[in-house]
Every structure is written in structure tokens, then in C-alpha cells.
Design a protein around this motif. Structure first.
Motif, PDB file in Angstrom:
ATOM      1  N   VAL A 154       0.805  -1.233   0.000  1.00  0.00           N
ATOM      2  CA  VAL A 154       0.000   0.000   0.000  1.00  0.00           C
ATOM      3  C   VAL A 154       0.831   1.274   0.000  1.00  0.00           C
ATOM      4  O   VAL A 154       0.297   2.367  -0.246  1.00  0.00           O
ATOM      5  N   TYR A 155       2.137   1.159   0.270  1.00  0.00           N
ATOM      6  CA  TYR A 155       2.966   2.374   0.245  1.00  0.00           C
ATOM      7  C   TYR A 155       2.932   2.985  -1.151  1.00  0.00           C
ATOM      8  O   TYR A 155       2.941   2.271  -2.156  1.00  0.00           O
ATOM      9  N   ASN A 156       2.891   4.311  -1.194  1.00  0.00           N
ATOM     10  CA  ASN A 156       2.827   5.051  -2.459  1.00  0.00           C
ATOM     11  C   ASN A 156       1.524   4.800  -3.218  1.00  0.00           C
ATOM     12  O   ASN A 156       1.480   4.907  -4.451  1.00  0.00           O
ATOM     13  N   THR A 157       0.471   4.463  -2.480  1.00  0.00           N
ATOM     14  CA  THR A 157      -0.865   4.322  -3.076  1.00  0.00           C
ATOM     15  C   THR A 157      -1.840   5.140  -2.228  1.00  0.00           C
ATOM     16  O   THR A 157      -1.519   5.540  -1.109  1.00  0.00           O
ATOM     17  N   PRO A 158      -3.053   5.374  -2.726  1.00  0.00           N
ATOM     18  CA  PRO A 158      -4.047   6.118  -1.939  1.00  0.00           C
ATOM     19  C   PRO A 158      -4.417   5.440  -0.616  1.00  0.00           C
ATOM     20  O   PRO A 158      -4.952   6.089   0.281  1.00  0.00           O
ATOM     21  N   ALA A 159      -4.121   4.141  -0.482  1.00  0.00           N
ATOM     22  CA  ALA A 159      -4.468   3.409   0.737  1.00  0.00           C
ATOM     23  C   ALA A 159      -3.429   3.568   1.845  1.00  0.00           C
ATOM     24  O   ALA A 159      -3.639   3.099   2.979  1.00  0.00           O
ATOM     25  N   GLU A 160      -2.322   4.253   1.546  1.00  0.00           N
ATOM     26  CA  GLU A 160      -1.219   4.318   2.512  1.00  0.00           C
ATOM     27  C   GLU A 160      -1.623   4.995   3.824  1.00  0.00           C
ATOM     28  O   GLU A 160      -1.352   4.478   4.914  1.00  0.00           O
ATOM     29  N   GLN A 161      -2.270   6.152   3.762  1.00  0.00           N
ATOM     30  CA  GLN A 161      -2.564   6.896   4.983  1.00  0.00           C
ATOM     31  C   GLN A 161      -3.515   6.127   5.898  1.00  0.00           C
ATOM     32  O   GLN A 161      -3.335   6.111   7.126  1.00  0.00           O
ATOM     33  N   LEU A 162      -4.497   5.466   5.320  1.00  0.00           N
ATOM     34  CA  LEU A 162      -5.428   4.676   6.124  1.00  0.00           C
ATOM     35  C   LEU A 162      -4.698   3.551   6.846  1.00  0.00           C
ATOM     36  O   LEU A 162      -4.956   3.271   8.029  1.00  0.00           O
ATOM     37  N   PHE A 163      -3.771   2.917   6.151  1.00  0.00           N
ATOM     38  CA  PHE A 163      -2.965   1.854   6.761  1.00  0.00           C
ATOM     39  C   PHE A 163      -2.121   2.410   7.909  1.00  0.00           C
ATOM     40  O   PHE A 163      -2.092   1.838   8.997  1.00  0.00           O
ATOM     41  N   ILE A 164      -1.448   3.536   7.671  1.00  0.00           N
ATOM     42  CA  ILE A 164      -0.608   4.145   8.703  1.00  0.00           C
ATOM     43  C   ILE A 164      -1.453   4.550   9.913  1.00  0.00           C
ATOM     44  O   ILE A 164      -1.058   4.344  11.068  1.00  0.00           O
ATOM     45  N   ASP A 165      -2.615   5.094   9.662  1.00  0.00           N
ATOM     46  CA  ASP A 165      -3.496   5.495  10.764  1.00  0.00           C
ATOM     47  C   ASP A 165      -3.900   4.300  11.621  1.00  0.00           C
ATOM     48  O   ASP A 165      -4.126   4.443  12.830  1.00  0.00           O
ATOM     49  N   SER A 166      -3.970   3.148  11.013  1.00  0.00           N
ATOM     50  CA  SER A 166      -4.404   1.959  11.756  1.00  0.00           C
ATOM     51  C   SER A 166      -3.288   1.331  12.571  1.00  0.00           C
ATOM     52  O   SER A 166      -3.536   0.765  13.640  1.00  0.00           O
ATOM     53  N   ILE A 167      -2.035   1.420  12.089  1.00  0.00           N
ATOM     54  CA  ILE A 167      -0.946   0.724  12.803  1.00  0.00           C
ATOM     55  C   ILE A 167      -0.166   1.614  13.760  1.00  0.00           C
ATOM     56  O   ILE A 167       0.423   1.133  14.732  1.00  0.00           O
ATOM     57  N   TYR A 168      -0.148   2.912  13.491  1.00  0.00           N
ATOM     58  CA  TYR A 168       0.712   3.795  14.293  1.00  0.00           C
ATOM     59  C   TYR A 168       0.394   3.751  15.787  1.00  0.00           C
ATOM     60  O   TYR A 168       1.311   3.678  16.621  1.00  0.00           O
ATOM     61  N   PRO A 169      -0.874   3.815  16.174  1.00  0.00           N
ATOM     62  CA  PRO A 169      -1.167   3.778  17.615  1.00  0.00           C
ATOM     63  C   PRO A 169      -0.703   2.489  18.288  1.00  0.00           C
ATOM     64  O   PRO A 169      -0.504   2.470  19.515  1.00  0.00           O
ATOM     65  N   GLU A 170      -0.506   1.404  17.508  1.00  0.00           N
ATOM     66  CA  GLU A 170      -0.056   0.136  18.077  1.00  0.00           C
ATOM     67  C   GLU A 170       1.440   0.156  18.400  1.00  0.00           C
ATOM     68  O   GLU A 170       1.921  -0.675  19.186  1.00  0.00           O
ATOM     69  N   CYS A 171       2.181   1.054  17.794  1.00  0.00           N
ATOM     70  CA  CYS A 171       3.647   1.058  17.923  1.00  0.00           C
ATOM     71  C   CYS A 171       4.090   1.537  19.293  1.00  0.00           C
ATOM     72  O   CYS A 171       3.497   2.448  19.884  1.00  0.00           O
ATOM     73  N   ASP A 172       5.167   0.930  19.795  1.00  0.00           N
ATOM     74  CA  ASP A 172       5.768   1.404  21.035  1.00  0.00           C
ATOM     75  C   ASP A 172       6.325   2.804  20.840  1.00  0.00           C
ATOM     76  O   ASP A 172       6.828   3.145  19.766  1.00  0.00           O
ATOM     77  N   ASN A 173       6.257   3.600  21.895  1.00  0.00           N
ATOM     78  CA  ASN A 173       6.852   4.934  21.889  1.00  0.00           C
ATOM     79  C   ASN A 173       8.326   4.765  22.258  1.00  0.00           C
ATOM     80  O   ASN A 173       8.686   4.757  23.431  1.00  0.00           O
ATOM     81  N   ILE A 174       9.174   4.623  21.248  1.00  0.00           N
ATOM     82  CA  ILE A 174      10.573   4.283  21.505  1.00  0.00           C
ATOM     83  C   ILE A 174      11.480   4.991  20.513  1.00  0.00           C
ATOM     84  O   ILE A 174      11.142   5.161  19.340  1.00  0.00           O
ATOM     85  N   SER A 175      12.637   5.426  20.993  1.00  0.00           N
ATOM     86  CA  SER A 175      13.602   6.100  20.117  1.00  0.00           C
ATOM     87  C   SER A 175      14.436   5.064  19.378  1.00  0.00           C
ATOM     88  O   SER A 175      14.592   3.918  19.816  1.00  0.00           O
ATOM     89  N   ILE A 176      14.996   5.469  18.255  1.00  0.00           N
ATOM     90  CA  ILE A 176      15.877   4.588  17.501  1.00  0.00           C
ATOM     91  C   ILE A 176      17.150   4.284  18.292  1.00  0.00           C
ATOM     92  O   ILE A 176      17.730   3.202  18.177  1.00  0.00           O
ATOM     93  N   ASP A 177      17.559   5.222  19.144  1.00  0.00           N
ATOM     94  CA  ASP A 177      18.752   5.002  19.978  1.00  0.00           C
ATOM     95  C   ASP A 177      18.538   3.836  20.932  1.00  0.00           C
ATOM     96  O   ASP A 177      19.353   2.911  21.011  1.00  0.00           O
ATOM     97  N   TYR A 178      17.442   3.900  21.708  1.00  0.00           N
ATOM     98  CA  TYR A 178      17.149   2.837  22.662  1.00  0.00           C
ATOM     99  C   TYR A 178      16.741   1.544  21.961  1.00  0.00           C
ATOM    100  O   TYR A 178      17.106   0.450  22.392  1.00  0.00           O
ATOM    101  N   GLY A 179      15.956   1.672  20.897  1.00  0.00           N
ATOM    102  CA  GLY A 179      15.414   0.486  20.259  1.00  0.00           C
ATOM    103  C   GLY A 179      16.424  -0.296  19.441  1.00  0.00           C
ATOM    104  O   GLY A 179      16.397  -1.537  19.417  1.00  0.00           O
ATOM    105  N   VAL A 180      17.334   0.405  18.753  1.00  0.00           N
ATOM    106  CA  VAL A 180      18.239  -0.260  17.820  1.00  0.00           C
ATOM    107  C   VAL A 180      19.708   0.022  18.117  1.00  0.00           C
ATOM    108  O   VAL A 180      20.507  -0.911  18.294  1.00  0.00           O
ATOM    109  N   MET A 181      20.083   1.288  18.165  1.00  0.00           N
ATOM    110  CA  MET A 181      21.503   1.644  18.169  1.00  0.00           C
ATOM    111  C   MET A 181      22.260   1.099  19.383  1.00  0.00           C
ATOM    112  O   MET A 181      23.430   0.722  19.279  1.00  0.00           O
ATOM    113  N   GLU A 182      21.597   1.035  20.548  1.00  0.00           N
ATOM    114  CA  GLU A 182      22.283   0.540  21.746  1.00  0.00           C
ATOM    115  C   GLU A 182      22.478  -0.971  21.727  1.00  0.00           C
ATOM    116  O   GLU A 182      23.244  -1.505  22.528  1.00  0.00           O
TER     117      GLU A 182
END
Length: 351
Positions: free
Chosen positions: A228-256
Motif C-alpha cells: 500500500v505504500y505510495n498508493t491512496p491506501a497508505e494513509q489509512l494503513f498508517i493510521d491503523s498501525i501507528y497507535p499500536e507502535c511502542d513509543n521508543i527512540s531509535i537510539d534505545y530500540g536499535v543503536m544501543e
């Protein structure tokens, strides 16, 4: 078309810059220094010197989409990724990485905050170009380090190992977030630590691989959108999954956690201008050490203070030492510089 991309993270609200920075217009969209260019415009121009305009991605909050279009007319609507909620830098970067991967799976991407200052463009470009070259040839996660010149407690620190590669690239041993002043002094004296600029460079393949290993829930969520990326359905998909994501920085989540983290360090007049205090350090000052960021300010028996009032307004400030005086027209801050870390708490009491 070049396969080098630049992702500008512009979703924060800059609450430590209240009352100038507010939710409806955060600091990245404000010309705080009076230069005629906002922070996000300066950031775009800094990277546009070697990244084509069509290869920029701006990740911002939905309510700031029109501000981005207004301030960056060089980009198109399709280059703006709108977060429905704020979830820190890891989901932001995941969204951009998966989106770019559908355009060019062999792309290399720069990730940068939208509110930094760089005064030596030539040296900055050299370090970024060296980092891009290294990231294109190797499965690595690159970050840009800054030579520290004081025991700063407001920045994260990167410890480097003795292992050096071409162009001064070093392997990273540890990350440390905002140490106390004694630890910061020890870091400075050791010569092994550098400020973490928050600017990252990696191939799309490398960062997706790392996120899949260390923050699999985030990676899995965004990987479901491949069709769905780069299609009209992208924003609806993002709106549905974003609230499920952990509130985490790339530093804590990956870089460390990753073992393939490298850094290229330099000194190019950098500041993240995250607070009124850091703004004060970079602003021009009068003979009493005052940074008056607006005309028509009279400072009497006032020293070492930063004063910002709306254009067209006049002010007399008398008898202050080491203060922040910031007036946005409908809100006023008068606070000791040494207590500026409490500004967020003060603003919460107004809600």
C-alpha cells in the motif's frame, strides 16, 4: 535519479521552547534567530546541496502538513509522511525506511532532525559524504559524532573504540544518554566520547534488517504495508498501525543493541538548539551578555539573559541576571536559565 535520500524528522512540538514553540506551530517552523529562514528550511537547504529535492521525505504530524508545504515549496505532497500520533523516532524512521524501500530497495538514507544549526557547511558535507560512501559499501548503521568542547549534560554521548576505518570512521562501543555533570567531565577528559548529533546514515536494507532484529513488533507492523505504500491506501494503513507502535527512540530500540554501529566525527559548528539555553549560547550578545533576539528591547541592569518578544512590540527589562524572557503575544515566560529543564512541567500546569 540518485539512490540517496534524506529523511527530515519534523514531528516534535519543541515544548522546551515554549511559549514561541507551540503545538500548532512548533519551533522547526519558526525563524527564531530572525534570519528569514526557519529551522526546517535551513535543514532542507543544508542537505539539498547534495541530495536532490525529489529525494527528500518529511515526516511530520498530520496537523503540520500544510506548514511543510508552505515552507518547503520544493517538495511535493507525496513526499510528506503524516504521523497520526507521536511515537518517537523508531516508528518515524521505520515508516520512512519501508516507504523508501518500495521506491528503491537499494537506497541509502540520511535521517536528520529538523531543528539543528550547522555553521561550517563544507566540513559538514565532507563528513556526511564520507558516511554515505561507507554505508553504501558496508552493512552498517552510521551516526555523526561531534567533538565536545564542554561537559554538556543535555546531549547524548558516543564512546568510540580504537578500531578505525577509512576517512576516520570508528566503531561505536557505547551510547550514553544525557549524563550528569561529573560523568560529562570524565567523558570530555577521556577523549573517547563524542556528542551524538542524532543524524544517522544507513542503507534501507541495513536499517530494516536491524529493526527486524531489535524492534520486531515495529518492523512487522510497517512490513505489512508493502503493497500500500505510495498508493491512496497508505494513509489509512498508517493510521491503523501507528497507535499500536511502542513509543521508543531509535537510539534505545536499535543503536544501543546493534553490533555494526559506526561513527564519523567532526567539528562543523553544530548545535541541536533544543533549549533556550542552547539558543543563548549561539546568539549574538551585547556587552552585558544579553541575547536580545528582537529589536526595541532596552535591558537595564540586566546581564546574561535571553530576551525574545514579538516583532513590533517594545520592552524594558530591568534588574535580571541569567533569565529567559520570552513573549509570544498570548503567552509569557520569565524563568531562570538554570531552571529551563522545568519548562515542560510549568506548561503542563497551564493545561
Amino acid at each position: 535519479m540518485s539512490n540517496r535520500y534524506c529523511v527530515i524528522m519534523a514531528g516534535g512540538i519543541g515544548s522546551r521552547f515554549w511559549p514561541l514553540s507551540k503545538e500548532e506551530k512548533p519551533k522547526q517552523f519558526i525563524d527564531i534567530f530572525g534570519t528569514g529562514r526557519t529551522f526546517i528550511q535551513q535543514t532542507f537547504e543544508r542537505f539539498n546541496a547534495f541530495i536532490p529535492a525529489e529525494n527528500f521525505i518529511i515526516v511530520t504530524n498530520r496537523q503540520h502538513r500544510e506548514l511543510v508545504l508552505e515552507q518547503l515549496p520544493e517538495i511535493s505532497e507525496s513526499q510528506i509522511l503524516c504521523e497520526p500520533v507521536r511515537r518517537n523516532t523508531a516508528p518515524c524512521i521505520a515508516y520512512a525506511a519501508y516507504r523508501i524501500a518500495t521506491i528503491d530497495p537499494f537506497a541509502t538514507m540520511i535521517v536528520t532532525p529538523s531543528d539543528h544549526i550547522v555553521t561550517n557547511q563544507h566540513q559538514f558535507e565532507k563528513i556526511v559524504q564520507d558516511s554515505l560512501d561507507f554505508a553504501e559499501k558496508n552493512d552498517v548503521l552510521m551516526t555523526i559524532g561531534i567533538h565536545p568542547n564542554r561537559p554538556e549534560t543535555g546531549y547524548g554521548y558516543i564512546q568510540v573504540s580504537d578500531e578505525k576505518r577509512e576517512n576516520g570512521v570508528c566503531r561505536v562501543k557505547t551510547f550514553t544518554e544525557k549524563p550528569n555533570v561529573d560523568t560529562a567531565r570524565a567523558f570530555l577528559e577521556s577523549g573517547e566520547f563524542f556528542w551524538n548529533s542524532g543524524i544517522f546514515i544507513w542503507s534501507v536494507k541495513s536499517i530494516i534488517k536491524a529493526m527486524s532484529a531489535f524492534i520486531p513488533d515495529v518492523a512487522t507492523a510497517f512490513s505489512r504495508g508493502t503493497d500500500v505504500y505510495n498508493t491512496p491506501a497508505e494513509q489509512l494503513f498508517i493510521d491503523s498501525i501507528y497507535p499500536e507502535c511502542d513509543n521508543i527512540s531509535i537510539d534505545y530500540g536499535v543503536m544501543e543493541h546493534a553490533r555494526n554501529v559506526y561513527v564519523c566525527c567532526g567539528d562543523f559548528g553544530w548545535s541541536d538548539v533544543g533549549t533556550w539555553g542552547s539558543l543563548y549560547m549561539h546568539a549574538e550578545k551585547d556587552g552585558d551578555g544579553n541575547a536580545c533576539l528582537t529589536e526595541h528591547v532596552v535591558a537595564v541592569h540586566t546581564t546574561d539573559s535571553v530576551i525574545k518578544i514579538p516583532d513590533g512590540k517594545k520592552a524594558v527589562v530591568e534588574g535580571l541576571e541569567g533569565y529567559i524572557v520570552a513573549d509570544s503575544g498570548d503567552a509569557l515566560l520569565i524563568c531562570r536559565k538554570e531552571r529551563e529543564q522545568n519548562i515542560r512541567d510549568y506548561v503542563e500546569k497551564l493545561r
